[in-house]
Motif scaffolding. Structure first.
Motif, short mmCIF file in Angstrom:
data_model
loop_
_atom_site.label_atom_id
_atom_site.label_comp_id
_atom_site.label_asym_id
_atom_site.label_seq_id
_atom_site.Cartn_x
_atom_site.Cartn_y
_atom_site.Cartn_z
N VAL A 127 -45.33 4.13 35.70
CA VAL A 127 -44.15 3.52 35.10
C VAL A 127 -43.54 2.44 36.00
CG1 VAL A 127 -41.80 3.98 34.30
CG2 VAL A 127 -43.65 5.49 33.63
N GLU A 128 -43.44 2.75 37.30
CA GLU A 128 -42.87 1.76 38.22
C GLU A 128 -43.77 0.54 38.35
OE1 GLU A 128 -39.98 1.29 39.84
OE2 GLU A 128 -39.46 2.88 38.42
N TYR A 129 -45.05 0.79 38.40
CA TYR A 129 -46.00 -0.29 38.64
C TYR A 129 -46.09 -1.27 37.49
CZ TYR A 129 -50.51 -2.66 38.80
OH TYR A 129 -51.50 -3.60 38.74
N VAL A 130 -46.20 -0.76 36.26
CA VAL A 130 -46.49 -1.66 35.13
C VAL A 130 -45.33 -2.59 34.78
CG1 VAL A 130 -48.27 -0.21 34.09
CG2 VAL A 130 -45.90 0.07 33.38
N LYS A 131 -44.16 -2.35 35.40
CA LYS A 131 -43.06 -3.31 35.19
C LYS A 131 -43.42 -4.68 35.76
CE LYS A 131 -39.33 0.04 35.30
NZ LYS A 131 -38.43 0.77 36.20
N ASN A 132 -44.33 -4.67 36.73
CA ASN A 132 -44.63 -5.91 37.44
C ASN A 132 -45.81 -6.69 36.90
OD1 ASN A 132 -42.71 -5.43 39.71
ND2 ASN A 132 -43.98 -3.59 39.87
N ILE A 133 -46.47 -6.13 35.90
CA ILE A 133 -47.66 -6.81 35.40
C ILE A 133 -47.55 -7.09 33.91
CG2 ILE A 133 -49.17 -5.81 37.15
CD1 ILE A 133 -50.18 -3.94 34.81
N GLY A 134 -48.27 -8.12 33.49
CA GLY A 134 -48.39 -8.39 32.07
C GLY A 134 -49.86 -8.29 31.71
N VAL A 135 -50.17 -7.73 30.57
CA VAL A 135 -51.57 -7.57 30.18
C VAL A 135 -51.76 -8.10 28.76
CG1 VAL A 135 -53.52 -5.99 30.00
CG2 VAL A 135 -51.62 -5.45 31.53
N VAL A 136 -52.77 -8.94 28.58
CA VAL A 136 -53.12 -9.38 27.23
C VAL A 136 -54.56 -8.94 26.94
CG1 VAL A 136 -53.56 -11.36 25.73
CG2 VAL A 136 -51.61 -11.40 27.28
N PHE A 137 -54.72 -8.11 25.92
CA PHE A 137 -56.07 -7.79 25.45
C PHE A 137 -56.34 -8.71 24.28
CE2 PHE A 137 -54.49 -3.64 27.04
CZ PHE A 137 -55.39 -3.47 28.07
N GLY A 138 -57.25 -9.67 24.47
CA GLY A 138 -57.46 -10.68 23.46
C GLY A 138 -57.82 -10.14 22.08
N GLN A 139 -58.44 -8.97 22.06
CA GLN A 139 -58.92 -8.47 20.78
C GLN A 139 -57.93 -7.54 20.09
OE1 GLN A 139 -62.89 -8.44 20.38
NE2 GLN A 139 -63.44 -8.12 22.51
N ARG A 140 -56.85 -7.23 20.77
CA ARG A 140 -55.88 -6.32 20.16
C ARG A 140 -54.49 -6.91 20.24
NH1 ARG A 140 -57.40 -2.01 24.17
NH2 ARG A 140 -59.61 -1.80 23.73
N SER A 141 -53.71 -6.61 19.24
CA SER A 141 -52.37 -7.17 19.22
C SER A 141 -51.38 -6.21 19.84
CB SER A 141 -51.97 -7.48 17.79
OG SER A 141 -50.67 -8.00 17.79
N GLN A 142 -50.38 -6.77 20.49
CA GLN A 142 -49.30 -5.92 21.00
C GLN A 142 -48.02 -6.17 20.22
OE1 GLN A 142 -47.68 -6.99 24.80
NE2 GLN A 142 -48.82 -8.89 24.82
N LEU A 143 -48.11 -6.99 19.17
CA LEU A 143 -46.93 -7.31 18.38
C LEU A 143 -46.86 -6.39 17.17
CD1 LEU A 143 -47.60 -11.13 18.49
CD2 LEU A 143 -45.86 -9.94 19.80
N TRP A 144 -45.67 -6.22 16.64
CA TRP A 144 -45.50 -5.40 15.44
C TRP A 144 -45.83 -6.28 14.23
CZ3 TRP A 144 -43.49 -4.26 20.02
CH2 TRP A 144 -43.46 -2.92 20.38
N TRP A 145 -46.77 -5.84 13.47
CA TRP A 145 -47.49 -6.65 12.50
C TRP A 145 -46.61 -7.22 11.38
CZ3 TRP A 145 -51.88 -8.93 12.89
CH2 TRP A 145 -52.63 -9.28 11.76
N ASP A 146 -45.70 -6.42 10.87
CA ASP A 146 -45.00 -6.81 9.65
C ASP A 146 -43.62 -7.43 9.86
OD1 ASP A 146 -46.88 -6.06 7.66
OD2 ASP A 146 -46.49 -3.98 8.17
N VAL A 147 -43.19 -7.53 11.10
CA VAL A 147 -41.85 -8.08 11.32
C VAL A 147 -41.95 -9.44 12.02
CG1 VAL A 147 -40.67 -5.87 11.37
CG2 VAL A 147 -41.67 -6.78 13.46
N PRO A 148 -40.91 -10.25 11.92
CA PRO A 148 -40.93 -11.53 12.62
C PRO A 148 -41.20 -11.36 14.11
CG PRO A 148 -39.06 -11.44 11.14
CD PRO A 148 -39.70 -10.08 11.11
N VAL A 149 -41.89 -12.35 14.68
CA VAL A 149 -42.26 -12.29 16.09
C VAL A 149 -41.06 -12.01 16.98
CG1 VAL A 149 -43.29 -13.61 17.95
CG2 VAL A 149 -44.09 -13.96 15.63
N ILE A 150 -39.93 -12.62 16.64
CA ILE A 150 -38.75 -12.48 17.49
C ILE A 150 -38.31 -11.02 17.60
CG2 ILE A 150 -37.15 -13.01 15.59
CD1 ILE A 150 -36.61 -14.18 19.18
N ASP A 151 -38.51 -10.24 16.53
CA ASP A 151 -38.16 -8.82 16.57
C ASP A 151 -39.02 -8.07 17.58
OD1 ASP A 151 -36.44 -9.47 14.61
OD2 ASP A 151 -37.23 -8.10 13.08
#
Lengths: 325, 260
Positions: A91-115
């Motif tokens: 928990v402490e560690y992952v605050k410092n990193i950003g991860v993008v998996f190109g093949q998977r989305s981390q966004l909520w599919w049905d709501v506006p991006v800003i949400d």
């Protein structure tokens, strides 16, 4: 910043056998084989670097990224990233990193991006003021203004990927892991994504580790590449060095007035020949390019010549062959 | 906790994108337990009573377990459908975010259409309560409240156990339905109508008995012996979720060392 020391990881894979009898047997008892995913991987990455992490499919790239982002625990070896061991203190560690998996989305599919961004702000506990500042910067540099109010499902892949990258930067991480960020993108989106990665690296000093199969990504972004194959580290150094060491071939395409005599020049191979056109491959260790042109012009009446260095893709293919991976 | 509500809000917004489907599913969810309840009604119509239990007493039993079930399916759906999170590889995403896996998985999915089922059981609850001669006290009202909340916790616990199994095998999770759906079906009747071992199983192993049968004896004034003990059983039952929580943690650790 990032230091890996003899990391090893192996997976137990169930043997799949054919035949009804075997399959029935497998219901009760399964044979396992151990697959070495990573074998003694060590490297150090300094703050502010962009490193291209390459290798063929199944080489262990994703496994390494997963270990570095704290998802997987390795079997052996040490890993220290910003003073943390990724798989401890998750928990402490992952605050410092950003991860993008190109093949998977981390966004909520049905709501506006800003949400999605707002929710990520809460997940990462980003103070409102800091969030606004970061968001403004992201909207500006990634040109998100027009798409930020659309639901994710309505975005094109390129637009979505820009939002994915923005989403992984909401909490201002110091390290960004990108696992195939340009997969499936068109040329324009690819260039936009590359440009942005460069910008955040230069302006915010974010350290970037990216895996990709598109060598143009590497050429545009990374001055350092780490090549891995079958779980072992094969090369770690500058892209230029790699080219010098392995890119010993050039291609000459020549157009000339009709000529039927052979243009056999030592140190070259004829790839294609017609009475008016020839393509030669030069081994630069045996003969200089300029010598080839001189000899060519002696033999035929040249109209036009183009010289191409070996594309980086070919070098990689050659490398894979050489290392038998 | 506030983050949980934010997850709830964003997924509610998502759900509202598909309004027709939401209404249709909710109506469907209303009628599923309705038909089961109709069966119960006709049973009593024919036989009058079962082992000394009147229709409205059993209806109360039914309402409590179905309310707990629908609430748990709505709010703990993330664990109920956890296998999809594993199959799509989205559990990795959970692990790179600085929050507990429990909260994130819980917040990964809600099933708002269970409102239909909830409404149906709430109607049964009110109907049953109106027709039972219960002398109400604050303690009894509290007990009723705890019966439902503990029920939710027990169902959630079972979902968590099933979810943990996903770390080893993604298929074959139907086993868990024996305990959720099966447990629900069993526990909609007072446990003393069954064989001893069934009653014991659902009291001491998966403690559905502690959230409706035992405290119901207290509410209906049928207890023999210490009333407080019967009243407190829902709280004891809710402890069921603690070992589930530990098992879950163990599963996460296994996942992180095997990556499968």
């Amino acid at each position: 910043m990032i230091k890996l020391d003899s990391i090893t990881k192996s997976f137990k894979v169930a043997k799949r056998s054919t035949g009804l009898l075997q399959a029935t047997k497998a219901l009760f008892y399964r044979e396992h084989t151990i697959v070495e995913a990573l074998n003694d991987i060590s490297f150090t990455i300094n703050p502010g670097e962009i490193v291209g992490y390459i290798g063929p499919n199944g080489a262990g790239k994703s496994t390494t990224i997963k270990i570095m982002s704290g998802i997987l625990v390795p079997d052996g070896g040490k890993c220290s990233i910003m003073g943390f061991t990724p798989w401890k203190n998750r928990v402490e560690y992952v605050k410092n990193i950003g991860v993008v998996f190109g093949q998977r989305s981390q966004l909520w599919w049905d709501v506006p991006v800003i949400d999605s961004f707002e929710l990520l702000k809460d997940i990462y506990n980003v103070p409102t003021q800091e969030y606004k500042k970061t968001l403004d910067l992201l909207i500006e540099t990634l040109e998100l203004k027009d798409i930020i109010n659309s639901p994710v499902r309505q975005l094109s892949l390129g637009q979505r990927m820009r939002c994915e990258i923005a989403a992984s930067l909401i909490h201002n991480p110091q390290i960004l892991f990108l696992d195939e960020p340009t997969i499936g993108l068109d040329a324009v989106s690819k260039i936009a994504v590359r440009q942005f990665i460069k910008t955040i690296n230069q302006e915010k000093g974010v350290t970037v580790v990216l895996t990709t199969h598109d060598m143009n990504d590497i050429e545009a972004l990374a001055n350092r590449v780490i090549l891995i194959g079958k779980g072992s580290l094969l090369y770690d150094g500058k892209l230029e060095e790699l080219r010098k060491r392995f890119g010993t071939h050039k291609t000459i395409t020549a157009d000339y007035r009709k000529n039927t005599i052979s243009i056999d020049i030592p140190g070259t191979t004829i790839l294609h020949w017609t009475p008016e056109h020839a393509v030669l491959s030069i081994d630069t260790e045996q003969i200089l390019t300029s010598d080839v042109i001189t000899q060519l012009s002696n033999k035929v009446d040249l109209i036009d010549v183009t010289i191409e260095s070996q594309p980086i893709e070919d070098i990689i293919v050659q490398l894979y062959k050489e290392f038998k991976i | 906790m506030s983050l949980y509500f934010k997850y709830l809000l964003i997924l509610f917004k998502s759900q509202m994108q598909y309004r027709t489907s939401f209404w249709l599913l909710s109506i469907g969810q209303f009628f599923i337990p309705f038909s089961i309840f109709a069966g119960l009604y006709f049973l009593f119509e024919r036989f009058g009573q079962i082992k000394g239990w009147e229709f409205f007493e059993v209806a109360l039993c039914f309402a409590v377990i179905h309310m707990a079930f629908s609430l748990s399916e709505c709010f703990a759906r993330g664990f109920d459908t956890f296998s999809s999170l594993i199959i799509k590889g989205d559990f990795d995403r959970v692990l790179v975010r600085p929050r507990s896996t429990f909260l994130q998985v819980l917040g990964s999915k809600f099933e708002f259409t269970r409102i239909g089922r909830l409404l149906q059981s709430a109607i049964v609850l009110i109907w049953a309560l109106n027709n039972l001669p219960i002398e109400w006290s604050i303690l009894k009202a509290l007990t009723l409240f705890f019966m439902i909340t503990s029920g939710v916790l027990i169902f959630t616990g079972i979902y968590m156990l099933a979810a943990t199994m996903c770390f080893w095998t993604v298929q074959g999770l139907e086993v868990a339905n024996i305990f959720t759906d099966g447990g629900r079906e069993m526990a909609q009747y007072p446990l003393n109508i069954y064989q001893k071992w069934v009653a014991r199983f659902f009291t001491y192993v998966i403690p559905f008995g502690t959230v409706n049968y035992l405290p119901l004896l207290f509410i209906l004034g049928k207890t023999k012996g210490d009333e407080i003990l019967y009243m407190l059983t829902p709280l004891a039952g809710s402890l069921f979720i603690l070992p589930c929580f530990l098992v879950w943690q163990f599963g996460v650790r296994h996942y992180r060392s095997t990556g499968s």
